[in-house]
Design an enzyme around this catalytic site. Sequence first.
Site: not given
Ligand code: GLP
Length: 251
Positions: A76, A145, A147, A152
């Site tokens: 993304d 959450n 995702h 989402e």
């Molecule tokens: C972002 C990414 C996700 C990832 C999430 C978790 O939102 N787009 O792919 O899973 O963060 O992030 P973290 O590892 O910082 O908790």
Amino acid sequence: MTPPHENPGLRVWVADDAAAAAAHVADVVARFVNETERPVLGLATGRTPLAVYAKLAERRAASAVSFQNAVSFNLDEYVGLDARSPHSFAAYMRRHFVDATDVFSGNVHVPNGRAQDLAGEARAYEARIKAAGGIGLQLLSIGANGHIGFNEPGTPFDARTHVATLAPETLHANRGDLPDPPPRQALTMGIATILEARAIVLLATGAAKAEAVRACLEGEPDVACPASALQGHPDVLVVLDRGAASLLTRG
Ligand code: GLP
């Protein structure tokens, strides 16, 4: 869909701590890259995979892995952020992967969040993945959450690469890495795109992810927890530390 306890393709590995979990994921990635002629990786950003990239950089420095034949596709990118913005996922990948290993920068793909035609960019991104032969190993982490990528809660499981509106809790969780005002949307691989990877490794660490991990692995597959779509995939390895595994009940 096959319940997780009946899906032999879904395995869970609980490491003693976050560092051991990341090292295990780095081993899986390095083995895939070393054993595959033209490895195509799906890559993730966020705080969780940082330790994986650090381990891969260490292995590269020790000549234990080479990414010279590897191609990668990130999950993304924020809409509106230029690849040169330090807040972009493109910049994250340059810092933690391109500059830290021997991968060719031209082989590291991140969706273009500044494209004029975002729907066209989404289609072109899917086409680039297909042209590369599809993703062999997809690295994922999970939002609190539930995702995956920026899919989402509420995202249909058949979604392909698309523009997603970021959930308020995601903006809050990522606020430290975002400019002010923050982007409200992202271009993300869809859940169907992610599920087409031949193998998936999901890393989650810390108790803040425990409820999302429980819903992902032990809840009914439901759009309320996008990661629960993984229960239907034939080759998923979920790597956790004790905190992230703390609400699992099935041993
Ligand atoms: C972002 C990414 C996700 C990832 C999430 C978790 O939102 N787009 O792919 O899973 O963060 O992030 P973290 O590892 O910082 O908790």
